[in-house]
Design an enzyme around this catalytic site. Structure first.
Site, mmCIF file in Angstrom:
data_model
loop_
_atom_site.group_PDB
_atom_site.id
_atom_site.type_symbol
_atom_site.label_atom_id
_atom_site.label_comp_id
_atom_site.label_asym_id
_atom_site.label_seq_id
_atom_site.Cartn_x
_atom_site.Cartn_y
_atom_site.Cartn_z
ATOM 1 N N ARG A 1 -19.398 -1.457 13.058
ATOM 2 C CA ARG A 1 -20.493 -0.526 13.361
ATOM 3 C C ARG A 1 -21.736 -0.831 12.516
ATOM 4 O O ARG A 1 -22.838 -0.959 13.039
ATOM 5 C CB ARG A 1 -20.063 0.931 13.101
ATOM 6 C CG ARG A 1 -18.958 1.489 13.983
ATOM 7 C CD ARG A 1 -19.248 1.459 15.465
ATOM 8 N NE ARG A 1 -20.454 2.159 15.853
ATOM 9 C CZ ARG A 1 -21.207 1.828 16.914
ATOM 10 N NH1 ARG A 1 -20.881 0.780 17.665
ATOM 11 N NH2 ARG A 1 -22.284 2.524 17.224
ATOM 12 N N ASP B 1 -17.304 -13.015 10.991
ATOM 13 C CA ASP B 1 -16.256 -12.055 11.332
ATOM 14 C C ASP B 1 -15.059 -12.806 11.895
ATOM 15 O O ASP B 1 -15.152 -13.400 12.966
ATOM 16 C CB ASP B 1 -16.748 -11.017 12.345
ATOM 17 C CG ASP B 1 -15.834 -9.790 12.374
ATOM 18 O OD1 ASP B 1 -14.600 -9.969 12.534
ATOM 19 O OD2 ASP B 1 -16.332 -8.663 12.232
ATOM 20 N N SER C 1 -22.614 -2.530 1.802
ATOM 21 C CA SER C 1 -23.049 -1.392 2.632
ATOM 22 C C SER C 1 -22.020 -0.266 2.575
ATOM 23 O O SER C 1 -21.576 0.261 3.581
ATOM 24 C CB SER C 1 -23.262 -1.832 4.082
ATOM 25 O OG SER C 1 -22.019 -2.035 4.717
ATOM 26 N N CYS D 1 -23.793 6.645 3.485
ATOM 27 C CA CYS D 1 -24.731 7.320 4.384
ATOM 28 C C CYS D 1 -24.993 8.743 3.903
ATOM 29 O O CYS D 1 -26.128 9.230 3.950
ATOM 30 C CB CYS D 1 -24.192 7.330 5.817
ATOM 31 S SG CYS D 1 -22.508 7.969 5.985
ATOM 32 N N THR D 2 -23.958 9.405 3.391
ATOM 33 C CA THR D 2 -24.097 10.793 2.949
ATOM 34 C C THR D 2 -24.919 10.890 1.665
ATOM 35 O O THR D 2 -25.750 11.792 1.508
ATOM 36 C CB THR D 2 -22.712 11.443 2.772
ATOM 37 O OG1 THR D 2 -21.986 11.314 4.000
ATOM 38 C CG2 THR D 2 -22.828 12.915 2.424
#
EC number: 1.2.1.12
Length: 335
Positions: free
Chosen positions: A13, A35, A122, A152-153
């Protein structure tokens, strides 16, 4: 220097959306992707079609063994061992470590063996220094080879906490994030190591979960160290989450005073990072939103002049991915 050349490790994602964000913004050049679980043709498909953010508005194809996005050829690797990826040969100077697996300095450092100059994790890291754009990115310096863009939070909470603390002082606070599901969860009940609740069906449940996001704010804003903690509820939505920060203020403040300073910050120093809205919004209104955090003026509430509940929305996938790109552009400006 010109635009920094970037390699992406892990085309999940965040890997895919960092790539989208890079092409949308033009701030960095993606030159390589690694990947081991996705072959080239599958990469084309996964990049082109996205159930959450819609189809990619551009061209993507496989050509001569490379992934070609908007006419830009990208070298593809399929290595399991990060130390064996030849980033240098592909011209990648920075690597986004977005597998979610190599999150320590030691593990992420393996990328340096393949010729990368710097690594951006990340995800939160146990030992890598964490940077949040708009909060402590100015503290970054060239001596750092491996850094983390936090979570992200944390990217949602920290800009808001900074504005509130700078203006009124936060004595202490508790955060709850009502968080969309992510890839680590299960579609139906299944085994989940130590955290049994995390293995329950994501579509059927509100699942209490831990998050280090609030404590991490203390790492990026040292004055708040030990003053914030929190937890998460995982809920059955595909994307977009919301932070609820309940805190005690040092200086008395009317709710209108809080609205005013957040609005000012959103139009000034934190423009593009912290948003502000007085509209009657719901979560889907923030799908594909690029802000780290958008303060919902109408949803918050004050008990009194010292005790308030503040609400801020975030696209936990895309807002965060855009900050990874912004952080790399900031680092490149310091080379």
């Amino acid at each position: 220097m010109g635009k920094v050349k970037v390699g992406v490790n892990g085309f999940g994602r965040i890997g895919r959306l960092v790539t989208r964000a890079a092409f949308n913004s033009g701030k960095v050049d993606i030159v390589a992707i690694n990947d081991p679980f996705i072959d080239l043709n599958y990469m084309v498909y996964m990049f082109q079609y996205d159930s959450t953010h819609g189809k990619f508005h551009g061209t993507v194809k496989a050509e001569n063994g490379k992934l070609v996005i908007n006419g830009n050829p990208i070298t593809i690797f399929q290595e399991r061992d990060p130390s064996k990826i030849k980033w240098g040969d592909a011209g990648a100077e920075y690597v986004v470590e977005s597998t979610g697996v190599f999150t320590t300095m030691e593990k992420a450092g393996a990328h340096l063996q393949g010729g990368a100059k710097r690594v951006i994790i990340s995800a939160p890291s146990a030992d890598a220094p964490m940077f949040v754009m708009g909060v402590n990115h100015e503290k970054y310096d060239n001596s750092l080879k491996i850094i983390s863009n936090a979570s992200c939070t944390t990217n949602c909470l920290a800009p808001l906490a900074k504005v509130i603390h700078d203006n009124f002082g936060i004595v202490e606070g508790l955060m709850t994030t009502v968080h969309a599901i992510t890839a680590t969860q299960k579609t139906v009940d299944g085994p989940s190591g130590k955290l049994w609740r995390d293995g329950r069906g994501a579509l059927q449940n509100i699942i209490p979960a831990s998050t280090g996001a609030a404590k991490a704010v203390g790492k990026v804003i040292p004055e708040l160290n030990g003053k914030l903690t929190g937890m998460a509820f995982r809920v059955p939505t595909a994307n977009v989450s919301v932070v609820d920060l309940t805190c005690r203020l040092e200086k008395p403040a009317k709710y209108d005073d809080i609205k005013k300073v957040v609005k000012q910050a959103s139009e000034g120093p934190l423009k593009g990072i912290l948003g502000y809205t007085e509209h009657q919004v719901v979560s889907s209104d923030f799908n594909s939103d690029t802000h780290s955090s958008t303060f919902d003026a109408g949803a918050g509430i004050a008990l009194n002049d010292h005790f308030v509940k503040l609400i801020s929305w975030y696209d936990n996938e895309f807002g965060y991915s855009n900050r990874v790109v912004d952080l790399m552009a900031h680092m490149a400006s310091k080379e």
